[in-house]
Design a protein around this motif. Structure first.
Motif, PDB file in Angstrom:
ATOM      1  N   ARG A  84       3.860   6.679  -6.706  1.00  0.00           N
ATOM      2  CA  ARG A  84       3.504   5.883  -6.960  1.00  0.00           C
ATOM      3  C   ARG A  84       3.295   4.634  -7.186  1.00  0.00           C
ATOM      4  O   ARG A  84       2.613   3.410  -7.546  1.00  0.00           O
ATOM      5  CB  ARG A  84       4.116   6.302  -8.466  1.00  0.00           C
ATOM      6  CG  ARG A  84       4.082   7.558  -8.659  1.00  0.00           C
ATOM      7  CD  ARG A  84       5.783   7.558 -10.048  1.00  0.00           C
ATOM      8  NE  ARG A  84       5.637   9.242 -10.144  1.00  0.00           N
ATOM      9  CZ  ARG A  84       4.333   9.559 -10.801  1.00  0.00           C
ATOM     10  NH1 ARG A  84       3.427   8.528 -12.245  1.00  0.00           N
ATOM     11  NH2 ARG A  84       4.334  10.852 -11.285  1.00  0.00           N
ATOM     12  N   THR A  85       3.963   3.859  -5.892  1.00  0.00           N
ATOM     13  CA  THR A  85       4.257   2.705  -5.426  1.00  0.00           C
ATOM     14  C   THR A  85       3.690   2.075  -3.929  1.00  0.00           C
ATOM     15  O   THR A  85       4.342   2.514  -2.884  1.00  0.00           O
ATOM     16  CB  THR A  85       5.211   2.406  -5.720  1.00  0.00           C
ATOM     17  OG1 THR A  85       6.108   2.415  -7.062  1.00  0.00           O
ATOM     18  CG2 THR A  85       5.225   0.252  -5.543  1.00  0.00           C
ATOM     19  N   LEU A  86       2.559   1.287  -3.766  1.00  0.00           N
ATOM     20  CA  LEU A  86       2.000   0.913  -2.729  1.00  0.00           C
ATOM     21  C   LEU A  86       1.593  -0.541  -3.215  1.00  0.00           C
ATOM     22  O   LEU A  86       0.473  -0.349  -3.247  1.00  0.00           O
ATOM     23  CB  LEU A  86       1.551   2.186  -2.199  1.00  0.00           C
ATOM     24  CG  LEU A  86       0.467   1.718  -0.399  1.00  0.00           C
ATOM     25  CD1 LEU A  86       1.612   1.582   0.352  1.00  0.00           C
ATOM     26  CD2 LEU A  86      -0.466   2.408  -0.129  1.00  0.00           C
ATOM     27  N   THR A  87       2.104  -1.125  -2.598  1.00  0.00           N
ATOM     28  CA  THR A  87       1.988  -2.427  -2.648  1.00  0.00           C
ATOM     29  C   THR A  87       0.644  -3.472  -1.836  1.00  0.00           C
ATOM     30  O   THR A  87      -0.218  -3.971  -2.830  1.00  0.00           O
ATOM     31  CB  THR A  87       3.167  -3.606  -2.362  1.00  0.00           C
ATOM     32  OG1 THR A  87       3.266  -3.728  -1.537  1.00  0.00           O
ATOM     33  CG2 THR A  87       3.555  -3.417  -3.592  1.00  0.00           C
TER      34      THR A  87
ATOM     35  N   LEU B 124      -1.093   6.157  -8.221  1.00  0.00           N
ATOM     36  CA  LEU B 124      -0.572   4.930  -7.579  1.00  0.00           C
ATOM     37  C   LEU B 124      -0.438   4.135  -9.103  1.00  0.00           C
ATOM     38  O   LEU B 124      -1.440   4.218  -9.649  1.00  0.00           O
ATOM     39  CB  LEU B 124      -1.575   3.883  -6.282  1.00  0.00           C
ATOM     40  CG  LEU B 124      -1.396   4.791  -5.364  1.00  0.00           C
ATOM     41  CD1 LEU B 124      -2.040   4.014  -4.240  1.00  0.00           C
ATOM     42  CD2 LEU B 124      -0.013   4.208  -5.061  1.00  0.00           C
ATOM     43  N   GLY B 125       1.213   3.082  -8.629  1.00  0.00           N
ATOM     44  CA  GLY B 125       0.621   2.396 -10.201  1.00  0.00           C
ATOM     45  C   GLY B 125       1.313   0.984 -10.007  1.00  0.00           C
ATOM     46  O   GLY B 125       1.023   0.563  -8.826  1.00  0.00           O
ATOM     47  N   GLU B 126       1.003  -0.177 -10.959  1.00  0.00           N
ATOM     48  CA  GLU B 126       1.575  -1.233 -11.175  1.00  0.00           C
ATOM     49  C   GLU B 126       0.611  -1.975  -9.938  1.00  0.00           C
ATOM     50  O   GLU B 126      -0.553  -2.234 -10.671  1.00  0.00           O
ATOM     51  CB  GLU B 126       2.973  -1.280 -10.701  1.00  0.00           C
ATOM     52  CG  GLU B 126       3.692  -0.504 -11.253  1.00  0.00           C
ATOM     53  CD  GLU B 126       4.112  -1.732 -13.255  1.00  0.00           C
ATOM     54  OE1 GLU B 126       3.607  -2.721 -13.397  1.00  0.00           O
ATOM     55  OE2 GLU B 126       3.807  -0.384 -13.977  1.00  0.00           O
ATOM     56  N   LYS B 127       0.487  -2.737  -9.184  1.00  0.00           N
ATOM     57  CA  LYS B 127      -0.779  -3.412  -8.179  1.00  0.00           C
ATOM     58  C   LYS B 127      -0.148  -2.756  -6.810  1.00  0.00           C
ATOM     59  O   LYS B 127       0.903  -2.628  -6.338  1.00  0.00           O
ATOM     60  CB  LYS B 127       0.365  -4.699  -7.974  1.00  0.00           C
ATOM     61  CG  LYS B 127       2.036  -5.245  -7.518  1.00  0.00           C
ATOM     62  CD  LYS B 127       2.348  -6.018  -7.690  1.00  0.00           C
ATOM     63  CE  LYS B 127       1.427  -7.957  -7.499  1.00  0.00           C
ATOM     64  NZ  LYS B 127       2.570  -8.831  -7.765  1.00  0.00           N
ATOM     65  N   LEU B 128      -1.899  -3.133  -6.438  1.00  0.00           N
ATOM     66  CA  LEU B 128      -2.256  -2.910  -4.961  1.00  0.00           C
ATOM     67  C   LEU B 128      -3.303  -3.843  -4.235  1.00  0.00           C
ATOM     68  O   LEU B 128      -3.967  -4.307  -5.229  1.00  0.00           O
ATOM     69  CB  LEU B 128      -2.806  -1.612  -5.038  1.00  0.00           C
ATOM     70  CG  LEU B 128      -3.525  -1.576  -3.899  1.00  0.00           C
ATOM     71  CD1 LEU B 128      -2.538  -0.918  -2.285  1.00  0.00           C
ATOM     72  CD2 LEU B 128      -4.359   0.606  -3.971  1.00  0.00           C
ATOM     73  N   SER B 129      -2.651  -4.155  -3.095  1.00  0.00           N
ATOM     74  CA  SER B 129      -3.907  -5.639  -2.707  1.00  0.00           C
ATOM     75  C   SER B 129      -4.075  -3.979  -1.193  1.00  0.00           C
ATOM     76  O   SER B 129      -3.324  -4.123  -0.442  1.00  0.00           O
ATOM     77  CB  SER B 129      -2.695  -6.294  -1.891  1.00  0.00           C
ATOM     78  OG  SER B 129      -2.560  -7.079  -2.933  1.00  0.00           O
ATOM     79  N   ILE B 130      -5.098  -4.356  -1.153  1.00  0.00           N
ATOM     80  CA  ILE B 130      -6.155  -3.701  -0.045  1.00  0.00           C
ATOM     81  C   ILE B 130      -6.812  -4.427   0.379  1.00  0.00           C
ATOM     82  O   ILE B 130      -7.421  -5.880  -0.359  1.00  0.00           O
ATOM     83  CB  ILE B 130      -7.189  -2.666  -0.839  1.00  0.00           C
ATOM     84  CG1 ILE B 130      -6.571  -1.781  -1.052  1.00  0.00           C
ATOM     85  CG2 ILE B 130      -7.938  -2.132   0.334  1.00  0.00           C
ATOM     86  CD1 ILE B 130      -8.050  -0.435  -2.194  1.00  0.00           C
ATOM     87  N   LEU B 131      -6.387  -4.524   2.246  1.00  0.00           N
ATOM     88  CA  LEU B 131      -6.047  -6.042   2.637  1.00  0.00           C
ATOM     89  C   LEU B 131      -7.295  -5.929   4.200  1.00  0.00           C
ATOM     90  O   LEU B 131      -7.773  -4.217   4.634  1.00  0.00           O
ATOM     91  CB  LEU B 131      -5.243  -6.848   3.681  1.00  0.00           C
ATOM     92  CG  LEU B 131      -4.628  -7.007   2.013  1.00  0.00           C
ATOM     93  CD1 LEU B 131      -2.784  -7.709   3.208  1.00  0.00           C
ATOM     94  CD2 LEU B 131      -5.510  -7.889   1.060  1.00  0.00           C
ATOM     95  N   LYS B 132      -8.407  -6.050   4.582  1.00  0.00           N
ATOM     96  CA  LYS B 132      -9.090  -6.513   5.351  1.00  0.00           C
ATOM     97  C   LYS B 132     -10.355  -5.420   5.105  1.00  0.00           C
ATOM     98  O   LYS B 132      -9.878  -4.873   6.278  1.00  0.00           O
ATOM     99  CB  LYS B 132      -8.689  -5.944   7.063  1.00  0.00           C
ATOM    100  CG  LYS B 132      -7.696  -7.113   7.396  1.00  0.00           C
ATOM    101  CD  LYS B 132      -6.870  -6.802   8.850  1.00  0.00           C
ATOM    102  CE  LYS B 132      -6.248  -8.333   9.579  1.00  0.00           C
ATOM    103  NZ  LYS B 132      -5.479  -8.329  11.180  1.00  0.00           N
TER     104      LYS B 132
END
Length: 224
Positions: free
Chosen positions: A12-15, A36-44
């Motif tokens: 549920r959480t993966l920042t 997944l909830g709340e906030k997620l940053s996907i980089l590169k």
């Protein structure tokens, strides 16, 4: 050793998720994480082959999303745009940040009025875009931050979109480091383009069209 995402379907959480080039860290690892909830940053995101593998549309609990590429350098514009197009999130999203996007235009979903819960939008370092998406159509948008769009020269009708009254909820607007910006064209809707705007910060323009900020209380950093 990288974690095998396939065994974490209930996560549920993966920042932060950093896209790699190896098979163990491709964006496909996000595909089955529908809770997944709340906030997620996907980089590169420059390492992404097919954004559809992330399946962001099925992540209905996600409220904040950051999509970031890994370089300011120009990339294959059509390929980059396809990646962003395929990363369309669920319409429950409340905050969206796009960083270092290398395309020359934005996909159609960005600014679609169906995203009626987005309150905060940040477009940072989208250097090669010639125009902004129709963000005036987002009915709940309260804060808009745009910086480092070095090829944008005119801000005009494409920003406002189709509604009779654009930016119905916007209260805070900031433009920063827009080196080539020369002209701000009003929408011509017959009313103020930013009826609720209270705070405006802009370091790239000396003047604005008359009457577009009727409720403005704070004005910062005007002029190049």
């Amino acid at each position: 050793m990288p974690v095998q995402m396939g065994g974490l379907k209930g996560l549920r959480t993966l920042t932060t998720f950093v896209v790699g080039k190896s098979t163990r860290s491709t964006i496909g690892g996000l595909g089955d994480l529908s809770h997944l909830g709340e906030k997620l940053s996907i980089l590169k995101l420059n390492n992404v082959v097919d954004g559809r593998d992330a399946k962001l549309k099925n992540k209905k609990d996600l409220k904040e999303l950051e999509l970031a590429w890994g370089s300011k350098d120009a990339d294959h514009s059509e390929k980059v745009r396809d990646v962003l197009d395929n990363l369309q999130p669920c319409m429950n999203l409340e905050k969206l940040t796009v960083k270092l996007y290398g395309g020359t235009s934005f996909p159609n979903w960005l600014g679609d009025s169906a995203f009626n819960k987005i309150k905060v939008m940040r477009l940072e370092g989208c250097h090669y875009c010639f125009e902004l998406p129709p963000l005036g159509q987002l009915p709940a948008l309260k804060e808009l931050f745009i910086c480092e769009m070095k090829f944008l020269r005119t801000l005009g009708p494409e920003l406002y979109g189709q509604p009779f009254q654009p930016f119905q909820s916007l209260e805070k607007l900031e433009f920063k480091e827009m080196a080539e910006w020369e002209e701000w064209v009003p929408s011509g809707s017959g009313g103020p383009d930013f009826p609720r705007l209270q705070e405006n910060s802009c370091d790239s323009m000396r003047s604005f069209p008359l009457g577009i900020f009727p409720k403005l209380r704070k004005l910062f950093n005007v002029g190049p």
